[in-house]
Design a protein around this motif. Structure first.
Motif, short mmCIF file in Angstrom:
data_model
loop_
_atom_site.label_atom_id
_atom_site.label_comp_id
_atom_site.label_asym_id
_atom_site.label_seq_id
_atom_site.Cartn_x
_atom_site.Cartn_y
_atom_site.Cartn_z
N GLU A 69 0.79 -1.23 0.00
CA GLU A 69 0.00 0.00 0.00
C GLU A 69 0.82 1.28 0.00
N GLY A 70 2.16 1.18 0.02
CA GLY A 70 2.98 2.38 0.07
C GLY A 70 3.17 2.88 1.50
N TYR A 71 3.60 4.13 1.61
CA TYR A 71 3.91 4.71 2.91
C TYR A 71 2.68 5.03 3.75
N LEU A 210 7.92 3.78 -8.80
CA LEU A 210 6.63 3.49 -8.16
C LEU A 210 5.65 4.64 -8.36
N GLU A 213 1.27 7.68 -5.52
CA GLU A 213 0.40 7.37 -4.38
C GLU A 213 1.14 6.59 -3.29
N HIS A 214 2.18 5.84 -3.69
CA HIS A 214 2.94 5.06 -2.71
C HIS A 214 3.71 5.95 -1.74
N GLY A 219 -2.37 7.70 0.75
CA GLY A 219 -2.43 6.69 -0.29
C GLY A 219 -3.84 6.51 -0.82
N LEU A 279 9.19 -1.00 0.10
CA LEU A 279 9.10 -0.40 -1.23
C LEU A 279 10.23 -0.88 -2.13
#
Length: 475
Positions: A69-71, A210, A213-214, A219, A279
């Motif tokens: 889901e990213g950060y 990437l 949105e990450h 997000g 990531l």
């Protein structure tokens, strides 16, 4: 795994077992087993706390969520280290008012009576076993990813080592091994991140590879979802029994305040490192399962000789949390359930040996839990729902405002537990209908019932300053 790497891992296990052997000689009483004789100065308290709460969820779980889901999850989950800093500044120093206290149940019993001690003991025990099970699952995941060992076999190997040294040496062994484990994770996991960044061409290459949105704060989360996760981590593991035990192990309020607060600050930094590793793994290995992100990067990207050390550091992260919850669960069972309600006349020596026996039994229970858990983070979130809606807020009210009201404390704990259970397991789909998670619904019920009953009882806060606790008179 190369023989050199395997030898590094075996050396790490040997060090842990040796610490357990040495600590067993220093553990001659229940106070040694539970709070290490109240001699843990702030640098050691900082290291053991940081090592304890930066476990499988904060390392592999956080990396897996960033992979997926990213950060955004990192930003939402940062509520926990923020809560730790606040607890260190305002609550941990006040815990040293309770002379002789070893558990959350000791403090709850002083403010809310025997029934509150029993409820605190039961809910805390279930919570600790659940978190311990999540760490056991993380241990098995590491062994599986790095060495190809079945997860169940990895769980048995790793937990066997934890059981041996924590049963023999109690809190003395747990704290000493935590310091070793903290040093390893503070050195080797940042090295893993740096090597991974170099492998993909640096931070700029990571950003370019990437979607934007990450790297955003929310997000793909809706505001409600982000807030739900934030609240879950703000309340879910704050002042849980192992961390409260650490504050009670300090010699005075100053050491408790500094050690606790610094551990929270380190947590913010560590979350950023573990999420960045997730990531990096997404760029290098997009087809793997999220929970494999960190172990896969360690296995594939690191040079010969370093892999075993970093594997040991990853195991250190998980085992340091596992040993803390295992020790705490054993102490809770004996101090809050067995001694006050089953065998109040037992001697100190008997209590020590019973704690050691319970330590073994609970470890086996956690292994069984781990075999049925589907995800590290899912296991953590399930356990969080057992703490915040029942014990946390009455505990904070007691420590911060010196409230003493038996009916308010007990009623709030029962209301929170009942509401959480109905929300989660009744089949009425209340979360979908209301938008409230079981944890939030349970916390709301806990607060409302506490305030209403407290107002009805019209009880004034206690006026005395120091609050000595005797296990014989208050149990």
């Amino acid at each position: 795994m190369h023989t050199i790497d395997l030898l590094g891992l075996l050396l790490y296990f040997a060090i842990l077992l040796y610490i357990g052997y040495r600590s067993a000689k220093k553990t001659s009483s229940s106070a040694d087993f539970a709070v290490a004789g109240n001699k843990i100065i702030w640098p050691v308290l900082f290291a053991t706390l940081a090592a304890s709460f930066l476990g499988g969820g904060a390392s592999m779980g956080r990396a897996g969520k960033a992979f997926d889901e990213g950060y955004a999850f990192m930003f939402a989950a940062s509520a926990f280290p923020i809560a730790t800093i606040l607890a260190g500044l305002f609550i941990a120093p006040r815990l040293k008012r309770y002379s002789g206290a070893q558990t959350v149940g000791d403090i709850m019993a002083h403010h809310y009576g025997r029934s509150a001690r029993l409820l605190t003991g039961v809910f805390s025990l279930i919570f600790c076993i659940g978190i311990l099970g999540a760490q056991a699952l993380a241990i098995g995941t590491v062994f599986n990813a790095i060495m190809g060992i079945e997860i169940s076999t990895g769980i048995l190997i790793g937990m066997a080592v934890v059981l041996i040294y924590s049963t023999a040496g109690g809190m003395w062994a747990v704290i000493q091994t935590d310091v070793v484990q903290f040093v390893m994770l503070a050195v080797f996991l940042p090295i893993t991140m740096i090597v991974g960044l170099d492998k993909i061409g640096g931070p700029e290459a990571l950003i370019a590879a990437l979607p934007s949105e990450h790297f955003s704060i929310m997000g793909d989360y809706s505001p409600l979802m982000f807030a739900s996760i934030f609240i879950a981590f703000l309340l879910g593991e704050t002042l849980v029994p192992p961390y409260t035990q650490r504050a009670l192990s300090a010699p005075d309020s100053r050491h408790a305040k500094i050690g606790y607060s610094l551990a929270g600050g380190f947590g913010l930094l560590f979350y950023a490192i573990s999420s960045t590793i997730g990531l990096i793994a997404l760029v290098l290995y997009p087809q793997i399962a999220p929970d494999q992100a960190m172990p896969e990067l360690i296995r594939d990207a690191l040079p010969l000789g370093l892999t075993g050390l970093v594997l040991a550091s990853l195991l250190a992260v998980v085992m340091s949390t596992a040993d803390s919850y295992l020790n705490s669960a054993a102490v809770i069972f004996v101090a809050d359930i067995y001694k006050p309600f089953i065998n109040p006349a037992m001697s100190g020596k008997q209590q020590l040996w019973i704690e050691r026996g319970v330590n073994l039994a609970i470890g086996l229970g956690a292994v069984i839990f781990a075999l049925y858990a589907t995800s590290i983070i899912d296991a953590l979130l399930l356990s969080y729902a057992l703490w915040a809606p029942t014990i946390l807020l009455p505990f904070v009210f007691a420590v911060m405002f010196k409230i003493r009201c038996k009916r308010a404390g007990v009623a709030a704990m029962l209301a929170g537990a009942l509401t959480t259970s109905v929300w989660k397991w009744s089949g009425l789909e209340l979360e979908a209908l209301t938008g409230l998670t079981p944890l939030i619904a349970g916390v709301a019920a806990n607060i409302v019932v506490f305030v209403l009953v407290y107002r009805l009882m019209n009880v004034a806060p206690e006026q005395n300053g120091d609050t000595p606790i005797s296990h014989s008179t208050h149990s």
